[in-house]
Design a protein around this motif. Structure first.
Motif, PDB file in Angstrom:
ATOM      1  N   ALA A  20      87.768  32.944  50.474  1.00  9.59           N
ATOM      2  CA  ALA A  20      86.376  32.387  50.473  1.00  9.59           C
ATOM      3  C   ALA A  20      86.474  30.858  51.103  1.00  9.59           C
ATOM      4  N   GLY A  21      85.420  30.643  51.718  1.00  9.70           N
ATOM      5  CA  GLY A  21      85.165  29.230  52.520  1.00  9.70           C
ATOM      6  C   GLY A  21      83.864  29.165  52.808  1.00  9.70           C
ATOM      7  N   TYR A  22      84.005  27.932  53.517  1.00  6.32           N
ATOM      8  CA  TYR A  22      82.275  27.230  53.973  1.00  6.32           C
ATOM      9  C   TYR A  22      82.118  26.985  55.388  1.00  6.32           C
ATOM     10  N   LEU A  23      81.323  27.912  56.063  1.00  2.00           N
ATOM     11  CA  LEU A  23      81.354  27.769  57.620  1.00  2.00           C
ATOM     12  C   LEU A  23      79.916  27.483  58.023  1.00  2.00           C
ATOM     13  N   ARG A  24      79.708  26.224  58.480  1.00  2.00           N
ATOM     14  CA  ARG A  24      78.313  25.723  58.759  1.00  2.00           C
ATOM     15  C   ARG A  24      77.276  26.156  58.109  1.00  2.00           C
ATOM     16  N   GLY A  25      77.167  25.710  56.973  1.00  2.00           N
ATOM     17  CA  GLY A  25      76.125  25.902  56.001  1.00  2.00           C
ATOM     18  C   GLY A  25      76.036  27.160  55.187  1.00  2.00           C
ATOM     19  N   ARG A  26      77.050  28.183  55.331  1.00  2.00           N
ATOM     20  CA  ARG A  26      77.095  29.342  54.582  1.00  2.00           C
ATOM     21  C   ARG A  26      78.591  29.669  53.750  1.00  2.00           C
ATOM     22  N   ALA A  63      88.909  35.073  35.739  1.00  2.00           N
ATOM     23  CA  ALA A  63      90.231  34.818  36.449  1.00  2.00           C
ATOM     24  C   ALA A  63      90.148  35.114  37.970  1.00  2.00           C
ATOM     25  N   PHE A  64      91.091  34.744  38.671  1.00  2.00           N
ATOM     26  CA  PHE A  64      91.117  35.132  40.181  1.00  2.00           C
ATOM     27  C   PHE A  64      89.732  35.104  40.683  1.00  2.00           C
ATOM     28  N   SER A  65      89.122  34.059  40.433  1.00  3.18           N
ATOM     29  CA  SER A  65      87.864  33.601  41.075  1.00  3.18           C
ATOM     30  C   SER A  65      87.973  32.658  42.280  1.00  3.18           C
ATOM     31  N   SER A  66      87.064  32.516  42.974  1.00  2.00           N
ATOM     32  CA  SER A  66      87.272  31.342  43.992  1.00  2.00           C
ATOM     33  C   SER A  66      86.178  30.389  43.811  1.00  2.00           C
ATOM     34  N   PHE A  67      86.647  29.238  43.993  1.00  2.00           N
ATOM     35  CA  PHE A  67      85.752  27.939  44.008  1.00  2.00           C
ATOM     36  C   PHE A  67      85.590  27.550  45.541  1.00  2.00           C
ATOM     37  N   VAL A  68      83.996  27.188  45.892  1.00  2.00           N
ATOM     38  CA  VAL A  68      83.974  26.867  47.139  1.00  2.00           C
ATOM     39  C   VAL A  68      83.065  25.380  47.349  1.00  2.00           C
ATOM     40  N   PRO A  69      83.627  24.499  47.605  1.00  2.00           N
ATOM     41  CA  PRO A  69      82.574  23.240  47.782  1.00  2.00           C
ATOM     42  C   PRO A  69      81.720  23.283  49.142  1.00  2.00           C
ATOM     43  N   THR A  70      80.506  22.953  48.601  1.00  2.00           N
ATOM     44  CA  THR A  70      79.820  22.533  49.999  1.00  2.00           C
ATOM     45  C   THR A  70      79.394  21.273  49.968  1.00  2.00           C
ATOM     46  N   CYS A 127      86.117  28.492  61.546  1.00  2.00           N
ATOM     47  CA  CYS A 127      86.849  29.768  61.173  1.00  2.00           C
ATOM     48  C   CYS A 127      87.400  29.722  59.909  1.00  2.00           C
ATOM     49  N   LEU A 128      87.527  30.924  59.281  1.00  2.00           N
ATOM     50  CA  LEU A 128      88.504  30.947  57.863  1.00  2.00           C
ATOM     51  C   LEU A 128      89.242  31.817  58.304  1.00  2.00           C
ATOM     52  N   LEU A 129      90.645  31.255  58.257  1.00  2.00           N
ATOM     53  CA  LEU A 129      91.966  32.105  58.401  1.00  2.00           C
ATOM     54  C   LEU A 129      92.371  32.742  57.068  1.00  2.00           C
ATOM     55  N   ALA A 130      92.529  34.060  57.292  1.00  2.00           N
ATOM     56  CA  ALA A 130      93.353  34.770  56.150  1.00  2.00           C
ATOM     57  C   ALA A 130      94.659  35.059  56.434  1.00  2.00           C
ATOM     58  N   VAL A 131      95.754  34.431  55.638  1.00  2.00           N
ATOM     59  CA  VAL A 131      97.043  34.714  56.161  1.00  2.00           C
ATOM     60  C   VAL A 131      97.802  35.459  55.185  1.00  2.00           C
ATOM     61  N   GLY A 132      98.500  36.426  55.804  1.00  2.00           N
ATOM     62  CA  GLY A 132      99.619  36.995  54.789  1.00  2.00           C
ATOM     63  C   GLY A 132      98.812  37.920  53.764  1.00  2.00           C
ATOM     64  N   GLY A 133      99.267  37.857  52.486  1.00  2.00           N
ATOM     65  CA  GLY A 133      98.748  38.536  51.552  1.00  2.00           C
ATOM     66  C   GLY A 133      99.298  39.940  51.145  1.00  2.00           C
ATOM     67  N   GLU A 145      87.745  45.694  52.063  1.00  2.00           N
ATOM     68  CA  GLU A 145      87.649  45.289  53.531  1.00  2.00           C
ATOM     69  C   GLU A 145      86.355  44.563  53.577  1.00  2.00           C
ATOM     70  N   SER A 146      85.593  44.587  52.804  1.00  2.00           N
ATOM     71  CA  SER A 146      84.194  44.083  53.165  1.00  2.00           C
ATOM     72  C   SER A 146      84.233  42.601  52.973  1.00  2.00           C
ATOM     73  N   ALA A 147      83.178  41.984  53.617  1.00  2.00           N
ATOM     74  CA  ALA A 147      82.963  40.513  53.817  1.00  2.00           C
ATOM     75  C   ALA A 147      81.602  40.113  53.573  1.00  2.00           C
ATOM     76  N   GLU A 148      81.285  39.087  53.315  1.00  2.00           N
ATOM     77  CA  GLU A 148      79.812  38.567  53.063  1.00  2.00           C
ATOM     78  C   GLU A 148      79.461  37.173  53.160  1.00  2.00           C
ATOM     79  N   ALA A 149      78.204  36.843  53.339  1.00  2.00           N
ATOM     80  CA  ALA A 149      77.905  35.337  53.449  1.00  2.00           C
ATOM     81  C   ALA A 149      76.482  35.093  52.815  1.00  2.00           C
ATOM     82  N   PHE A 150      76.325  33.910  52.234  1.00  2.00           N
ATOM     83  CA  PHE A 150      75.215  33.616  51.372  1.00  2.00           C
ATOM     84  C   PHE A 150      74.580  32.808  52.113  1.00  2.00           C
TER      85      PHE A 150
END
Length: 350
Positions: free
Chosen positions: A273-279, A213-220, A327-333, A294-299
């Protein structure tokens, strides 16, 4: 396409949301971002509707939705924003469907859903919106698939989805709608089914290898990533935050074997989660620590590993997010309470 390095990523703090709320739905139309509904501090659905202009870095209020709601499904049809179902007053699912004209600046009521539902998953193709699943007021997941014909203002029932569920993720590729995951009652399902809009028929695909549960799906362009999440507790089993990464190869039609070195660096659920120019990028969420991440990471697809990015300025979970102009916008939360923060993980020249 040159892959951006971790040094190319930075966070920008943008104009905050005009009102504190959680679970607004975000959609992009004409280069602007629209925030639709959500819940206030007391968990009450709101009728708020605002537009964010990236050039001016400003939110503007728009005419309120006729029906206050949260967790709505939203699709864009040309210059109309279609708002479908969701949760209304008294936490009840809704049948209401409303459309906002960005030209006229006004709302119109449209044909209602055949049954009230929240957690519907929508995709738009041509002048039609396809709405899959949902959960009704009896808390049962739906297997409905229906399309809305904008030219005739009617809903048409299509072949039922093999697995009833709500809060699934739908991805459109050509004539196929890939429907992944979702929930039945409180529990995640790992069903993966595909609807062909030409033949109007369903195919079952191999299930998502890890149910959470609470996973993220990202299409490339060629793949679908299933990231992180929470392995739910059952009898004799404790809930556990996951680093798991499952990847479906759209060309090969199967799930790839993933080494543990491809897993996320941090265990996390309920993150952006999102997809920005190949990553593929992820940020924030909940993990094993007592506060939000607070951490962020890119594949890195060539190194097959995740690399650390600059941390989120305002650590949050349960954000709404949308990718716009590299850009990946993170809004509210939710931070320590509901947050109005709007921050964008951007590539340097965007």
């Amino acid at each position: 396409m040159d892959l951006p390095s971790t040094k190319d990523f930075h966070w920008q703090s943008l104009a905050p949301l005009p009102s504190r709320r959680v679970y607004p739905t975000l959609v992009e139309a004409g280069g602007q971002v629209f925030a639709v509904g959500g819940c206030d501090d007391n968990g009450v659905p709101v009728d708020s509707f605002e537009v964010y202009s990236p050039e001016a870095d400003r939110w503007e209020p728009l005419p309120a939705m006729p029906t206050a709601r949260a967790g709505v499904a939203v699709a864009v049809l040309g210059k109309r924003i279609l708002v479908v179902g969701g949760v209304g007053a008294g936490q009840q699912p809704l049948r209401a469907v409303e459309a906002f004209s960005t030209d006229e600046g006004r709302w119109r009521k449209r044909s209602s859903l055949r049954e009230a539902a929240m957690g519907i998953s929508v995709t738009a193709k041509d002048h039609r919106v396809y709405a899959a699943g949902g959960m009704g007021s009896d808390l049962r997941p739906h297997n409905f698939l229906q399309h809305y014909d904008a030219l005739k203002d009617i809903w048409v029932s299509l072949a039922a989805m093999p697995t009833p569920r709500y809060a699934a993720t739908s991805v459109l590729r050509g004539s196929k709608i890939y429907v992944l995951g979702g929930r039945q009652s409180k529990y995640a399902v790992n069903a993966f089914e595909v609807f062909d809009t030409d033949t109007r028929s369903w195919s079952k695909f191999p299930s998502i290898p890890n149910k959470r549960a609470f996973s993220s799906f990202v299409p490339t362009e060629e793949k679908l990533f299933s990231l992180g999440g929470l392995r739910q507790g059952r009898l004799y089993r404790q809930p556990k935050f996951m680093r798991t990464v499952d990847v479906f190869d759209l060309e090969q039609g199967g799930w790839m074997k993933m080494e543990r070195s491809c897993y996320l660096k941090k265990r996390r659920a309920d993150f952006v989660a999102g997809y920005l120019r190949g990553r593929v990028v992820v940020a924030g969420g909940l993990g094993n620590q007592p506060t939000v991440l607070e951490s962020a990471e890119a594949f890195h697809p060539e190194k097959n590993k995740w690399e650390s990015l600059p941390p989120m300025p305002t650590p949050r979970c349960a954000c709404s997010s949308i990718a716009l102009r590299d850009c990946l916008l993170a809004v509210g939360g939710v931070s320590q309470g509901l947050s109005t923060a709007v921050e964008a993980l951007c590539l340097s020249d965007s």
